[in-house]
Design a protein around this motif. Structure first.
Motif, mmCIF file in Angstrom:
data_model
loop_
_atom_site.group_PDB
_atom_site.id
_atom_site.type_symbol
_atom_site.label_atom_id
_atom_site.label_comp_id
_atom_site.label_asym_id
_atom_site.label_seq_id
_atom_site.Cartn_x
_atom_site.Cartn_y
_atom_site.Cartn_z
ATOM 1 N N PHE A 30 22.647 -2.517 2.856
ATOM 2 C CA PHE A 30 22.852 -1.414 3.784
ATOM 3 C C PHE A 30 21.563 -1.158 4.558
ATOM 4 C CE2 PHE A 30 22.621 3.142 4.747
ATOM 5 C CZ PHE A 30 23.707 3.234 5.584
ATOM 6 N N THR A 31 21.673 -1.144 5.886
ATOM 7 C CA THR A 31 20.512 -0.895 6.742
ATOM 8 C C THR A 31 20.681 0.354 7.595
ATOM 9 O OG1 THR A 31 21.402 -2.248 8.526
ATOM 10 C CG2 THR A 31 19.995 -3.357 6.920
ATOM 11 N N GLY A 32 21.893 0.895 7.637
ATOM 12 C CA GLY A 32 22.166 2.041 8.478
ATOM 13 C C GLY A 32 22.633 1.645 9.868
ATOM 14 N N ALA A 33 22.691 0.333 10.127
ATOM 15 C CA ALA A 33 23.153 -0.166 11.424
ATOM 16 C C ALA A 33 24.182 -1.257 11.191
ATOM 17 C CB ALA A 33 21.984 -0.712 12.228
ATOM 18 N N CYS A 34 25.132 -1.358 12.097
ATOM 19 C CA CYS A 34 26.146 -2.405 12.029
ATOM 20 C C CYS A 34 25.463 -3.757 12.182
ATOM 21 C CB CYS A 34 27.167 -2.192 13.156
ATOM 22 S SG CYS A 34 28.418 -3.484 13.268
ATOM 23 N N TYR A 35 25.814 -4.701 11.338
ATOM 24 C CA TYR A 35 25.205 -6.029 11.392
ATOM 25 C C TYR A 35 25.580 -6.774 12.668
ATOM 26 C CZ TYR A 35 23.002 -6.538 6.823
ATOM 27 O OH TYR A 35 22.153 -6.430 5.761
ATOM 28 N N TYR A 36 26.669 -6.391 13.310
ATOM 29 C CA TYR A 36 27.118 -7.112 14.500
ATOM 30 C C TYR A 36 26.641 -6.446 15.796
ATOM 31 C CZ TYR A 36 30.126 -9.632 17.735
ATOM 32 O OH TYR A 36 30.585 -10.398 18.771
ATOM 33 N N CYS A 37 26.936 -5.159 15.964
ATOM 34 C CA CYS A 37 26.614 -4.491 17.235
ATOM 35 C C CYS A 37 25.441 -3.530 17.137
ATOM 36 C CB CYS A 37 27.851 -3.761 17.770
ATOM 37 S SG CYS A 37 28.318 -2.317 16.801
ATOM 38 N N GLU A 38 24.908 -3.335 15.947
ATOM 39 C CA GLU A 38 23.741 -2.482 15.679
ATOM 40 C C GLU A 38 24.006 -0.995 15.924
ATOM 41 O OE1 GLU A 38 20.362 -4.129 17.679
ATOM 42 O OE2 GLU A 38 20.504 -6.008 16.571
ATOM 43 N N GLU A 42 27.227 5.214 8.700
ATOM 44 C CA GLU A 42 26.898 6.077 7.564
ATOM 45 C C GLU A 42 26.957 5.317 6.244
ATOM 46 O OE1 GLU A 42 25.859 9.250 7.771
ATOM 47 O OE2 GLU A 42 25.903 8.963 9.947
ATOM 48 N N ALA A 43 27.903 4.383 6.149
ATOM 49 C CA ALA A 43 28.076 3.618 4.912
ATOM 50 C C ALA A 43 28.591 2.236 5.272
ATOM 51 C CB ALA A 43 29.046 4.329 3.973
ATOM 52 N N GLY A 44 28.311 1.282 4.428
ATOM 53 C CA GLY A 44 28.775 -0.079 4.668
ATOM 54 C C GLY A 44 27.845 -0.835 5.600
ATOM 55 N N CYS A 45 28.309 -1.992 6.030
ATOM 56 C CA CYS A 45 27.478 -2.861 6.869
ATOM 57 C C CYS A 45 28.028 -3.017 8.282
ATOM 58 C CB CYS A 45 27.362 -4.237 6.214
ATOM 59 S SG CYS A 45 26.524 -4.196 4.624
ATOM 60 N N PHE A 46 29.252 -2.548 8.523
ATOM 61 C CA PHE A 46 29.879 -2.704 9.836
ATOM 62 C C PHE A 46 30.493 -1.384 10.273
ATOM 63 C CE2 PHE A 46 30.053 -6.825 7.737
ATOM 64 C CZ PHE A 46 29.369 -7.603 8.655
ATOM 65 N N ASP A 48 33.251 -1.139 12.235
ATOM 66 C CA ASP A 48 34.713 -1.227 12.191
ATOM 67 C C ASP A 48 35.139 -2.645 11.812
ATOM 68 O OD1 ASP A 48 34.374 -2.740 14.498
ATOM 69 O OD2 ASP A 48 35.199 -1.231 15.831
ATOM 70 N N GLU A 49 36.435 -2.821 11.691
ATOM 71 C CA GLU A 49 37.012 -4.106 11.262
ATOM 72 C C GLU A 49 36.739 -5.225 12.273
ATOM 73 O OE1 GLU A 49 38.924 -6.549 8.588
ATOM 74 O OE2 GLU A 49 38.402 -4.443 8.345
ATOM 75 N N ASP A 50 36.739 -4.886 13.552
ATOM 76 C CA ASP A 50 36.500 -5.903 14.586
ATOM 77 C C ASP A 50 35.097 -6.492 14.471
ATOM 78 O OD1 ASP A 50 39.042 -5.621 15.663
ATOM 79 O OD2 ASP A 50 38.403 -4.041 17.041
ATOM 80 N N CYS A 51 34.111 -5.632 14.273
ATOM 81 C CA CYS A 51 32.740 -6.122 14.132
ATOM 82 C C CYS A 51 32.610 -7.002 12.884
ATOM 83 C CB CYS A 51 31.753 -4.958 14.056
ATOM 84 S SG CYS A 51 31.371 -4.238 15.663
ATOM 85 N N ARG A 52 33.250 -6.591 11.793
ATOM 86 C CA ARG A 52 33.186 -7.381 10.575
ATOM 87 C C ARG A 52 33.795 -8.761 10.790
ATOM 88 N NH1 ARG A 52 36.298 -9.248 6.983
ATOM 89 N NH2 ARG A 52 38.112 -8.122 7.728
ATOM 90 N N SER A 53 34.961 -8.819 11.402
ATOM 91 C CA SER A 53 35.620 -10.112 11.600
ATOM 92 C C SER A 53 34.845 -10.983 12.586
ATOM 93 C CB SER A 53 37.065 -9.924 12.061
ATOM 94 O OG SER A 53 37.108 -9.276 13.302
ATOM 95 N N ASP A 54 34.276 -10.391 13.636
ATOM 96 C CA ASP A 54 33.462 -11.168 14.578
ATOM 97 C C ASP A 54 32.215 -11.728 13.892
ATOM 98 O OD1 ASP A 54 35.258 -10.686 16.593
ATOM 99 O OD2 ASP A 54 34.076 -9.078 17.518
ATOM 100 N N TYR A 55 31.565 -10.895 13.082
ATOM 101 C CA TYR A 55 30.371 -11.340 12.362
ATOM 102 C C TYR A 55 30.709 -12.500 11.410
ATOM 103 C CZ TYR A 55 26.273 -11.248 9.334
ATOM 104 O OH TYR A 55 25.161 -11.604 8.617
ATOM 105 N N GLU A 56 31.804 -12.361 10.658
ATOM 106 C CA GLU A 56 32.201 -13.421 9.728
ATOM 107 C C GLU A 56 32.554 -14.709 10.463
ATOM 108 O OE1 GLU A 56 35.366 -11.650 7.512
ATOM 109 O OE2 GLU A 56 33.983 -10.648 6.126
#
Length: 68
Positions: A30-38, A42-46, A48-56
């Motif tokens: 956890f960094t406090g920022a979305c791994y895909y769009c930054e 508040e919690a997690g690494c992404f 929303d679901e779209d950012c997670r799927s794009d990152y994967e």
């Protein structure tokens, strides 16, 4: 008698330390920022679901490029 118990305790501690050293560490922390769009999260690494799927999808593509 206590020598056997001491040896058993030492062996148990050694096995525990080996197991802890060889455990799988989380790839993403956890960094406090979305791994895909930054975007701030508040919690997690992404955010929303779209950012997670794009990152994967991108990470999978990177792995395939390394193999070829």
């Amino acid at each position: 008698m206590s020598d056997e118990l001491d040896q058993a305790a030492e062996l148990e501690e050694l096995e525990r330390n080996i197991a802890l050293a060889n455990r799988a560490h989380p790839a993403m922390q956890f960094t406090g920022a979305c791994y895909y769009c930054e975007e701030v999260v508040e919690a997690g690494c992404f955010c929303d679901e779209d950012c997670r799927s794009d990152y994967e999808r991108i990470e999978r593509a990177k792995q395939h490029r390394r193999v070829a």
